[in-house]
Write a protein that holds these residues in place. Structure first.
Motif, PDB file in Angstrom:
ATOM      1  N   ALA A  91       8.546   1.647  -9.573  1.00 29.19           N
ATOM      2  CA  ALA A  91       7.697   1.695  -8.286  1.00 29.19           C
ATOM      3  C   ALA A  91       6.470   1.170  -8.597  1.00 29.19           C
ATOM      4  O   ALA A  91       5.795   1.416  -9.283  1.00 29.19           O
ATOM      5  CB  ALA A  91       7.439   3.124  -7.716  1.00 29.19           C
ATOM      6  N   VAL A  92       5.983   0.129  -7.803  1.00 33.97           N
ATOM      7  CA  VAL A  92       4.584  -0.943  -8.076  1.00 33.97           C
ATOM      8  C   VAL A  92       4.115  -0.901  -6.746  1.00 33.97           C
ATOM      9  O   VAL A  92       4.601  -1.062  -5.794  1.00 33.97           O
ATOM     10  CB  VAL A  92       4.972  -2.143  -8.671  1.00 33.97           C
ATOM     11  N   ALA A  93       2.616  -0.689  -6.951  1.00 40.69           N
ATOM     12  CA  ALA A  93       1.975  -0.980  -5.556  1.00 40.69           C
ATOM     13  C   ALA A  93       0.685  -1.668  -5.855  1.00 40.69           C
ATOM     14  O   ALA A  93       0.198  -1.562  -6.998  1.00 40.69           O
ATOM     15  CB  ALA A  93       1.263   0.489  -5.080  1.00 40.69           C
ATOM     16  N   ASP A  94       0.388  -2.640  -4.876  1.00 45.17           N
ATOM     17  CA  ASP A  94      -0.981  -3.197  -4.956  1.00 45.17           C
ATOM     18  C   ASP A  94      -2.415  -2.427  -4.861  1.00 45.17           C
ATOM     19  O   ASP A  94      -3.243  -2.760  -5.249  1.00 45.17           O
ATOM     20  CB  ASP A  94      -1.002  -4.357  -4.030  1.00 45.17           C
ATOM     21  N   ARG A  95      -2.086  -1.505  -4.082  1.00 41.21           N
ATOM     22  CA  ARG A  95      -2.909  -0.322  -3.639  1.00 41.21           C
ATOM     23  C   ARG A  95      -2.522   0.842  -3.424  1.00 41.21           C
ATOM     24  O   ARG A  95      -1.504   0.991  -2.854  1.00 41.21           O
ATOM     25  CB  ARG A  95      -3.896  -0.905  -2.594  1.00 41.21           C
ATOM     26  N   GLN A  96      -3.149   2.103  -3.992  1.00 37.59           N
ATOM     27  CA  GLN A  96      -3.063   3.170  -3.487  1.00 37.59           C
ATOM     28  C   GLN A  96      -3.995   4.309  -2.940  1.00 37.59           C
ATOM     29  O   GLN A  96      -5.299   3.714  -2.950  1.00 37.59           O
ATOM     30  CB  GLN A  96      -2.723   4.049  -5.190  1.00 37.59           C
ATOM     31  N   THR A  97      -3.860   4.894  -1.996  1.00 34.53           N
ATOM     32  CA  THR A  97      -4.606   5.718  -1.190  1.00 34.53           C
ATOM     33  C   THR A  97      -4.724   7.189  -1.873  1.00 34.53           C
ATOM     34  O   THR A  97      -5.750   7.665  -1.306  1.00 34.53           O
ATOM     35  CB  THR A  97      -4.143   5.686   0.219  1.00 34.53           C
ATOM     36  N   ALA A  98      -3.825   7.540  -2.680  1.00 35.21           N
ATOM     37  CA  ALA A  98      -4.024   8.775  -3.183  1.00 35.21           C
ATOM     38  C   ALA A  98      -3.603   8.769  -4.805  1.00 35.21           C
ATOM     39  O   ALA A  98      -2.799   9.731  -5.321  1.00 35.21           O
ATOM     40  CB  ALA A  98      -3.021   9.655  -2.428  1.00 35.21           C
ATOM     41  N   GLY A  99      -4.432   7.943  -5.799  1.00 36.66           N
ATOM     42  CA  GLY A  99      -3.734   7.673  -6.926  1.00 36.66           C
ATOM     43  C   GLY A  99      -4.405   8.982  -7.673  1.00 36.66           C
ATOM     44  O   GLY A  99      -5.476   9.509  -7.347  1.00 36.66           O
ATOM     45  N   ARG A 100      -3.752   9.704  -8.483  1.00 40.99           N
ATOM     46  CA  ARG A 100      -3.991  10.649  -9.258  1.00 40.99           C
ATOM     47  C   ARG A 100      -3.815  10.369 -10.870  1.00 40.99           C
ATOM     48  O   ARG A 100      -3.157   9.797 -11.565  1.00 40.99           O
ATOM     49  CB  ARG A 100      -3.177  11.825  -9.028  1.00 40.99           C
ATOM     50  N   GLY A 101      -4.847  11.117 -11.518  1.00 40.99           N
ATOM     51  CA  GLY A 101      -4.975  11.330 -12.895  1.00 40.99           C
ATOM     52  C   GLY A 101      -4.362  12.657 -13.290  1.00 40.99           C
ATOM     53  O   GLY A 101      -4.117  13.292 -12.984  1.00 40.99           O
ATOM     54  N   ARG A 102      -4.417  12.860 -14.797  1.00 39.64           N
ATOM     55  CA  ARG A 102      -4.559  14.026 -15.370  1.00 39.64           C
ATOM     56  C   ARG A 102      -5.560  15.416 -14.803  1.00 39.64           C
ATOM     57  O   ARG A 102      -6.585  14.950 -14.167  1.00 39.64           O
ATOM     58  CB  ARG A 102      -4.634  14.299 -16.713  1.00 39.64           C
ATOM     59  N   ARG A 103      -4.879  16.565 -14.570  1.00 47.24           N
ATOM     60  CA  ARG A 103      -5.585  17.653 -14.166  1.00 47.24           C
ATOM     61  C   ARG A 103      -6.028  17.326 -12.775  1.00 47.24           C
ATOM     62  O   ARG A 103      -7.211  17.716 -12.381  1.00 47.24           O
ATOM     63  CB  ARG A 103      -6.606  18.043 -14.643  1.00 47.24           C
ATOM     64  N   VAL A 135       1.045  -1.121  -0.102  1.00 45.41           N
ATOM     65  CA  VAL A 135      -0.088  -0.066  -0.002  1.00 45.41           C
ATOM     66  C   VAL A 135       0.895   1.248  -0.036  1.00 45.41           C
ATOM     67  O   VAL A 135       2.042   1.226   0.828  1.00 45.41           O
ATOM     68  CB  VAL A 135      -1.038   0.187   1.271  1.00 45.41           C
ATOM     69  N   THR A 136       0.447   2.184  -0.795  1.00 44.29           N
ATOM     70  CA  THR A 136       1.225   3.467  -0.648  1.00 44.29           C
ATOM     71  C   THR A 136       0.422   4.560  -1.274  1.00 44.29           C
ATOM     72  O   THR A 136      -0.700   4.408  -1.666  1.00 44.29           O
ATOM     73  CB  THR A 136       2.473   3.659  -1.561  1.00 44.29           C
ATOM     74  N   ASP A 137       0.703   5.967  -1.089  1.00 41.54           N
ATOM     75  CA  ASP A 137      -0.110   7.018  -1.366  1.00 41.54           C
ATOM     76  C   ASP A 137      -0.457   6.931  -2.924  1.00 41.54           C
ATOM     77  O   ASP A 137      -1.224   7.052  -3.672  1.00 41.54           O
ATOM     78  CB  ASP A 137       0.242   8.225  -1.099  1.00 41.54           C
ATOM     79  N   SER A 138       0.640   7.044  -3.729  1.00 38.68           N
ATOM     80  CA  SER A 138       0.846   7.365  -5.133  1.00 38.68           C
ATOM     81  C   SER A 138       2.298   6.845  -5.571  1.00 38.68           C
ATOM     82  O   SER A 138       3.239   7.427  -4.839  1.00 38.68           O
ATOM     83  CB  SER A 138       0.490   8.616  -5.554  1.00 38.68           C
ATOM     84  N   THR A 139       2.218   5.857  -6.505  1.00 37.06           N
ATOM     85  CA  THR A 139       3.566   5.197  -6.995  1.00 37.06           C
ATOM     86  C   THR A 139       4.218   6.592  -7.869  1.00 37.06           C
ATOM     87  O   THR A 139       5.556   6.505  -7.742  1.00 37.06           O
ATOM     88  CB  THR A 139       3.301   4.282  -8.039  1.00 37.06           C
ATOM     89  N   ASN A 140       3.464   7.572  -8.231  1.00 38.16           N
ATOM     90  CA  ASN A 140       4.066   8.748  -8.892  1.00 38.16           C
ATOM     91  C   ASN A 140       4.980   9.409  -7.962  1.00 38.16           C
ATOM     92  O   ASN A 140       6.326   9.875  -7.847  1.00 38.16           O
ATOM     93  CB  ASN A 140       3.137   9.618  -9.608  1.00 38.16           C
ATOM     94  N   SER A 189      -8.085   3.004  -6.869  1.00 34.78           N
ATOM     95  CA  SER A 189      -6.913   2.323  -6.816  1.00 34.78           C
ATOM     96  C   SER A 189      -7.157   1.186  -5.626  1.00 34.78           C
ATOM     97  O   SER A 189      -6.358   1.093  -4.852  1.00 34.78           O
ATOM     98  CB  SER A 189      -5.581   2.988  -6.309  1.00 34.78           C
ATOM     99  N   PRO A 190      -8.042   0.227  -5.972  1.00 36.41           N
ATOM    100  CA  PRO A 190      -8.382  -0.730  -5.041  1.00 36.41           C
ATOM    101  C   PRO A 190      -7.322  -1.936  -4.916  1.00 36.41           C
ATOM    102  O   PRO A 190      -6.344  -2.219  -6.066  1.00 36.41           O
ATOM    103  CB  PRO A 190      -9.773  -1.312  -5.294  1.00 36.41           C
ATOM    104  N   ALA A 191      -7.164  -2.712  -4.056  1.00 32.15           N
ATOM    105  CA  ALA A 191      -6.111  -3.657  -3.974  1.00 32.15           C
ATOM    106  C   ALA A 191      -6.603  -4.840  -4.692  1.00 32.15           C
ATOM    107  O   ALA A 191      -7.706  -5.309  -4.782  1.00 32.15           O
ATOM    108  CB  ALA A 191      -5.966  -4.081  -2.196  1.00 32.15           C
ATOM    109  N   GLY A 192      -5.484  -5.592  -5.111  1.00 34.75           N
ATOM    110  CA  GLY A 192      -5.800  -6.931  -6.050  1.00 34.75           C
ATOM    111  C   GLY A 192      -6.333  -6.946  -7.212  1.00 34.75           C
ATOM    112  O   GLY A 192      -6.792  -8.040  -7.635  1.00 34.75           O
TER     113      GLY A 192
END
Length: 333
Positions: free
Chosen positions: A108-120, A86-91, A126-129
């Protein structure tokens, strides 16, 4: 050691004896047996037959540092892997790794993100699994104004890597993998992949570039806001898809395409390939800008990644991704 044993088991037809593994890895046969037991506990189907040795039959959808390392066949792309349950964002993690001196190609690879971001600044579910959340760190020796083209390099690489995996996963007709300019990967008119590129630079020098990639792999439901425009590999294939081989395939294609890009520091070597996968090509599109929106005919891309469009009055323009959005006239694509 787990990585080396996985590679040996995958790279051998039939059984590999415990003695052979012991000699090739430099550990005791007891250590080999304990490692195989751990693999079995993680879900790998490893047969152990007396006087014959070990044979891997199948593996689950495992995504660990060792699993990813065992599948990588690249020189630099994804060779240094940092994995997070688990991480906030792989970026964000890749950018931090870059600031700390991590090498070119670090993944950097994560099974789950808590703060994944897209453009703008949009959020990325970003759910797990269920999906792939990864970011690769690049250190290109190019002027900062050329870095935006790396987004298109990754789009081309992701499309090719995914298509290669589908050729192995799908027995019948393979879903068409396309690119919606500049960097969304599309299957059957719905979004499968999002890409976010961020740069750390000086006025005339790039410190590092982080390219984040989110791939919907085994999701079967989406939030209402995107349920009509998003899809996953599982929905398109009709069955679950293993994530780690997809990551390895995308890294393999990225390494090849990045090398082509760096030779000319533009997209001239990738234009034909990219345009062949461009869903917008030879179609009517809606160009949505801050000051105006208009309908045009998309014709392809320039060697710097701009979209070539012909307005209804015949005027040809090259438009930049950072300035406008492009939609299909009758829908998302």
């Amino acid at each position: 050691m787990k990585t080396e044993i996985l590679k040996l088991l995958r790279g051998t037809d039939g059984y590999v004896s415990g003695q052979q593994i012991s000699e090739m890895t430099g550990v005791s046969r007891t250590a080999v047996w304990k490692t195989v037991r751990r693999l079995q506990e993680e879900g790998y189907q490893v047969e152990a037959v007396r006087n014959r040795g070990y044979r891997i039959v199948d593996g689950p959808d495992v995504m660990t540092k060792e699993e990813l390392e065992s599948l990588m066949s690249t020189r630099w792309a994804g060779k240094n892997i940092v994995y997070y349950d688990v991480t906030d964002s792989t970026n964000l993690r890749a950018r931090q790794l870059g600031d700390e001196g991590a090498p070119h190609g670090t993944l950097a690879v994560a099974d789950r993100q808590t703060a994944g971001r897209g453009r703008r600044g949009r959020s990325w579910e970003s759910p797990a699994g269920s999906s792939i959340y990864m970011s690769v760190l690049l250190r290109p020796e190019i002027p900062p104004d050329k870095a935006a083209m790396l987004t298109l390099v990754m789009a081309c690489s992701a499309a090719e890597g995914i298509r290669g995996c589908l050729e192995q996963e799908v027995s019948g007709e393979i879903p068409q993998v396309q690119i919606k300019w500049p960097n969304d990967i599309i299957i059957n008119g719905k979004k499968l992949v999002g890409i976010l590129t961020e740069m750390s630079s000086q006025i005339d020098y790039i410190n590092h570039v982080t390219v984040g990639v989110g791939i919907n792999v085994n999701m079967t439901e989406f939030p209402e806001a995107i349920s009509q425009t998003a899809t996953s590999l599982r929905l398109e294939c009709g069955h679950a898809v293993k994530r780690s081989p997809v990551i390895a395939a995308v890294m393999e294609r990225l390494e090849a395409n990045y090398d082509i890009f760096m030779k000319t520091q533009d997209l001239s070597g990738l234009m034909e390939k990219y345009s062949s996968m461009l869903v917008n090509r030879d179609r009517e599109v809606r160009v949505i800008g801050v000051r105006e929106s208009y309908q045009a005919h998309a014709e392809g891309i320039t060697k710097t990644g701009e979209l070539i469009v012909r307005r209804e009055d015949g005027t040809v323009e090259n438009i930049c991704a950072g300035e406008v959005s492009v939609r299909g006239v009758y829908g998302y694509v």
